[in-house]
Design an enzyme around this catalytic site. Structure first.
Site, mmCIF file in Angstrom:
data_model
loop_
_atom_site.group_PDB
_atom_site.id
_atom_site.type_symbol
_atom_site.label_atom_id
_atom_site.label_comp_id
_atom_site.label_asym_id
_atom_site.label_seq_id
_atom_site.Cartn_x
_atom_site.Cartn_y
_atom_site.Cartn_z
ATOM 1 C CE LYS A 8 0.712 1.204 4.597
ATOM 2 N NZ LYS A 8 1.487 2.365 5.052
ATOM 3 C CG ASP A 135 -1.082 0.055 8.197
ATOM 4 O OD1 ASP A 135 -1.797 1.031 8.478
ATOM 5 O OD2 ASP A 135 0.120 0.135 7.879
#
Ligand code: C5P
Length: 284
Positions: A8, A135
Site C-alpha cells: 500500500k 493497517d
C-alpha cells in the site's frame, strides 16, 4: 490456495492527536498497489500443525511473524485447528511503510476463512485484523480507502483509482513505526508549520510523518527533493512511516530510463521498483 498480498501507499496521512492508549488518531487515504507478496496455503499434517516457510531469510518465521499471528488468531476465533503448510514469497520490503507484513496477515485471514467456508463474518475478520495491527483491516478490502482511528476504521472510497505510473525507492535502511510516531509526538507543537501539500489532479498529497522522519534520516529528504526536481516526476512523497519514497511519474514518460537514472545516482543498495495502484476490487 494461492493468494496475493498487495503493498500500500498512504496518499495522505494526517495525525490528529495522541491518544491516552499511546496510539495516534489518524485520517489517512490508503491505496493498494499492484506490487504484492504471494502466499500459498494448503492443508497439511495433524490438527494444530503449522509449517511456515519464507524466501526472505531476514524475516523471523516464529510467532512474531504476522502470518503466524494471523493463523493463531484464526484458530482461536474459530476453534478450527486444521494442520497447515504456508509458503510466503516476499516482494515487498519490510520497514518500508508499504504495509507488507500487515497485508500478509490480512491475506492469510481471508484465505483461511475461504478455505473453511467462511466461519467468520466480515465484522469478525475486521476485529481480528485490527488486533493484529492498525493497517491490517485496510487489506481485507484493499483498493482505495479513507482510514480513521489508529488506521483500523476503513471506509472504501468510490473515486476512480488513478492510473498513475509509480516508482518506489527504498534506501537500504528501514524505519521503525513506533519510533516515527514517538518522534512526531516529541517534535510536534502547535506552532509547527503545517505539512506542505502537493497538488496532483484532484489530490492533495501530504504525510505528517515526513518532518520527524526526515529530521533524523537526512538521505530521505535529499531523495525526495531530488525526485521533485526531475522533469518526469509529478509528485514525490514518503509512504507511511517510511523509508520508501514514491514518485508519481507523468503519463507516457519513459519510466525505464528514469528508473535507470535513479539506480545510477543512488546505487544498487537502494531498492527501486516500478508499479501502479491496484485497480482490482478484492471485496468478496
Ligand atoms: O498497530 P501497529 O502495530 O501497526 O502500530 C505499531 C506502532 O506504531 C504502535 O505501537 C504505535 O507506537 C505506533 N502507531 C501510532 N499510531 C497509529 C498507528 C501506529 O502511534 N495510528
Amino acid at each position: 490456495m494461492n493468494v496475493q498480498a498487495p503493498a500500500k501507499l498512504n496518499l495522505t496521512l494526517k495525525i490528529l492527536n495522541r491518544r491516552p492508549d499511546g496510539y495516534h488518531e489518524l485520517e489517512t487515504i490508503i491505496a493498494a498497489l499492484a506490487l504484492s507478496d504471494r502466499i500459498t496455503i494448503s492443508q497439511s499434517g495433524a490438527p494444530g500443525h503449522l509449517e511456515f516457510q519464507c524466501n526472505e531469510p531476514d524475516l523471523p518465521i516464529d510467532e512474531s511473524n504476522l502470518v503466524v499471528k494471523a493463523v493463531t488468531a484464526f484458530r482461536k476465533a474459530t476453534a478450527i485447528p486444521t494442520g497447515l503448510k504456508i509458503t510466503l514469497v516476499k516482494n515487498i520490503p519490510h520497514g518500508a511503510g508499504l504495509g507488507g507484513g500487515s497485508s500478509d496477515a490480512a491475506a492469510t485471514l481471508l484465505a483461511l476463512n475461504k478455505m473453511h467456508d467462511s466461519p467468520l463474518s466480515k465484522l469478525q475478520l475486521s476485529e481480528i485484523a485490527a488486533s493484529l495491527g492498525s493497517d491490517v483491516p485496510f487489506f481485507l478490502t484493499g483498493g482505495l480507502a479513507l482510514c480513521h482511528g489508529r488506521g483500523e476504521k476503513v471506509t472504501p472510497m468510490t473515486e476512480p483509482i488513478p492510473d498513475w505510473s509509480l516508482l518506489l525507492i527504498k534506501p537500504p535502511f528501514g524505519i521503525s513505526t513506533p519510533w516515527a510516531y514517538q518522534s512526531y509526538a516529541k517534535t510536534h507543537n502547535d506552532t509547527a508549520h503545517a505539512t506542505p501539500v502537493q497538488k496532483l489532479d484532484d489530490w492533495n498529497l501530504f504525510n505528517d510523518l515526513e518532518a520527524p522522519v526526515f529530521s533524523k534520516y537526512l538521505p530521505l529528504a535529499e531523495l525526495k527533493g531530488w525526485l521533485r526536481q526531475q522533469p518526469e516526476v509529478r509528485a514525490a512523497m514518503m509512504s507511511g512511516s517510511g523509508s520508501t519514497i514514491f514518485a508519481i511519474l507523468g503519463n507516457g514518460c519513459a519510466s525505464e530510463d528514469f528508473r535507470q537514472r535513479v539506480v545510477q545516482r543512488y546505487g544498487d543498495t537502494f531498492w527501486v521498483m516500478p508499479t501502479t495502484l491496484d485497480t482490482k476490487d478484492r471485496r468478496h
